[in-house]
Scaffold this motif. Structure first.
Motif, PDB file in Angstrom:
ATOM      1  N   GLN A 372       0.652  -1.253   0.040  1.00  0.00           N
ATOM      2  CA  GLN A 372      -0.063   0.192   0.120  1.00  0.00           C
ATOM      3  C   GLN A 372       0.973   1.243   0.033  1.00  0.00           C
ATOM      4  N   ASP A 373       2.052   1.023   0.820  1.00  0.00           N
ATOM      5  CA  ASP A 373       2.803   2.517   1.032  1.00  0.00           C
ATOM      6  C   ASP A 373       3.768   2.651   0.206  1.00  0.00           C
ATOM      7  N   ILE A 374       4.393   1.684  -0.784  1.00  0.00           N
ATOM      8  CA  ILE A 374       5.366   1.811  -1.724  1.00  0.00           C
ATOM      9  C   ILE A 374       4.891   1.438  -3.079  1.00  0.00           C
ATOM     10  N   PRO A 375       4.340   2.756  -3.867  1.00  0.00           N
ATOM     11  CA  PRO A 375       3.772   2.437  -5.028  1.00  0.00           C
ATOM     12  C   PRO A 375       4.879   1.591  -5.890  1.00  0.00           C
ATOM     13  N   ALA A 376       4.492   0.450  -6.706  1.00  0.00           N
ATOM     14  CA  ALA A 376       5.442  -0.142  -7.472  1.00  0.00           C
ATOM     15  C   ALA A 376       5.420   0.632  -8.931  1.00  0.00           C
ATOM     16  N   ASN A 377       6.472   0.113  -9.683  1.00  0.00           N
ATOM     17  CA  ASN A 377       6.329   0.539 -11.248  1.00  0.00           C
ATOM     18  C   ASN A 377       5.232   0.422 -11.872  1.00  0.00           C
ATOM     19  N   HIS A 378       4.852   1.238 -12.765  1.00  0.00           N
ATOM     20  CA  HIS A 378       3.615   1.369 -13.578  1.00  0.00           C
ATOM     21  C   HIS A 378       2.350   1.598 -12.441  1.00  0.00           C
TER      22      HIS A 378
END
Length: 407
Positions: A372-378
């Motif tokens: 939730q807290d670490i938005p991933a690539n894309h």
């Protein structure tokens, strides 16, 4: 092997790199439409003495010859994604519905930064550096376009090739691995045919909706029952489309699949199994036409050469210290970078660079909220930390090049 210190000017050039990164992030461009981006890259490379040419439409290649020695190819991808940015950054995308949501703006900035360091310290190395900026990675079209446009005859033949990718690991750290690091990826459109009829008269039909449903269920057995346990494979059905109205049985259905593998034999087996299952289910259903298979967006396996990876890992460890260089497990994402070194027939390695501040990552790990807290690539929220990510990525590109050029 000692790496000469060419980084005495890095602090002075980082403000330029930060401004460049923000400019690229504000002006993302979709695959094979990277015209402004390519022009900016050309300007920067020409200004530091590289011989520059366009290859593959919006691809840019700069060559810096500096006496006898090895020839190194360093690659960065340059395209953005059809994503609407939602980061709230003061340098957010100004192009509606387009965003650098995968970090390619970081890749461009770091390779240009490394090229500037190499150009400014020619007394520290000897050989040829090729800075290659590839379009259309996101659609698996860019590397092929450059090769098809004569890349192999337009630049000196490299001895080795390098690529890197910013990831949501700890900023300031680097991940390397030998062997598969990114999976092969294949998308597949399957069209199956039935016989349409009124919804109240199913006996007059060959129902492609039921046929497609049977195929979806049967395809789940490929990985679970045909692939050896412990071997990696993914078969995802991302879409099932048929019909327009509740009381009409359509005459066809479409399935969209995505496949991921680390092994060519498994890849071939999965494709053959898919086609076998689909044809078998169509025969069982009494389909009036043969099914159709359309493969697209096909990404090759990224399979790091062990000796090259060992040499680069040693160089990174010597420069950054062992605490900042770690072995990374293979990612299930895919890339088309390897088409370029494969076309030349040369070894390559591809590593990752972290982009999340350590304190932020630790808090998310401790609370179990990384997803939730670490938005991933894309993700529309993807926002690499500028510092120390740009500095780390610039150093990795330069150190890797010097591992071959400074001998």
């Amino acid at each position: 092997m000692g790496i000469p210190d060419i980084f005495d000017t890095l602090d002075a050039q980082l403000p330029w790199q930060r401004d460049l990164y923000r400019d690229l992030h504000r002006h993302p461009e979709l695959s094979l439409q990277e015209h402004r981006t390519a022009e900016r890259i050309e300007t920067e490379l020409t200004g530091i003495g590289y011989t520059v040419q366009r290859i593959g439409g919006t691809g840019v290649v700069g060559v810096l010859e500096n006496g006898p020695g090895a020839t190194v190819l360093s690659r960065a991808d340059i395209d953005a994604l059809p994503v609407t940015e939602d980061t709230g950054l003061d340098y957010s995308s100004e192009n509606d519905g387009v965003m650098h949501a995968c970090g390619h703006d970081v890749h461009i900035t770091c390779l240009l930064g490394a090229a500037r360091l190499l150009a400014g310290h020619r007394d520290a190395w000897s050989g040829t550096h090729i800075a290659l900026f590839q379009p259309a990675e996101e659609t698996a079209a860019g590397a092929r376009a450059m090769v098809d446009d004569g890349l192999l005859s337009k630049v000196p033949r490299p001895d080795v090739a390098f690529g890197q990718h910013v990831m949501t690991t700890e900023a300031g750290t680097i991940g390397t691995t030998a062997g598969p690091v990114l999976s092969a990826g294949d998308s597949l459109k399957i069209t199956v045919y039935g016989r349409g009829a009124h919804g109240s008269m199913p006996h007059n039909s060959v129902d492609p909706v039921v046929l497609a449903a049977s195929i979806v269920l049967r395809l789940q057995t490929i990985v679970s029952r045909e692939i050896e346990p412990g071997k990696f494979a993914v078969v995802t059905i991302g879409a099932s489309n048929a019909g327009t109205k509740s009381n009409i049985i359509p005459d066809r259905a479409e399935l969209l699949l995505n496949l991921r593998t680390y092994d060519e034999a498994i890849r071939t087996h999965i494709m053959e199994s898919i086609e076998r299952i689909v044809r078998g289910e169509c025969t069982t259903a009494g389909s009036p036409r043969e099914p159709e298979f359309e493969y697209y967006d096909q990404f090759p396996l990224t399979d790091n050469d062990a000796a090259t990876n060992a040499r680069i890992t040693e160089a990174f460890t010597g420069h950054f210290g062992a605490g900042r260089v770690a072995h990374t497990a293979p990612y299930t994402a895919s890339e088309d970078f390897s088409r370029i070194p494969d076309a030349f027939g040369i070894p390559y390695t591809y590593w990752t660079v972290g982009s999340v501040p350590a304190d932020k990552l630790r808090r998310a790990e401790a609370s179990g909220t990384v997803a939730q807290d670490i938005p991933a690539n894309h993700s529309p929220f993807f926002a690499p930390a500028i510092d120390p990510t740009l500095e780390t990525g610039t150093r990795t590109q330069a150190v890797a090049a010097l591992a071959y050029l400074a001998g």
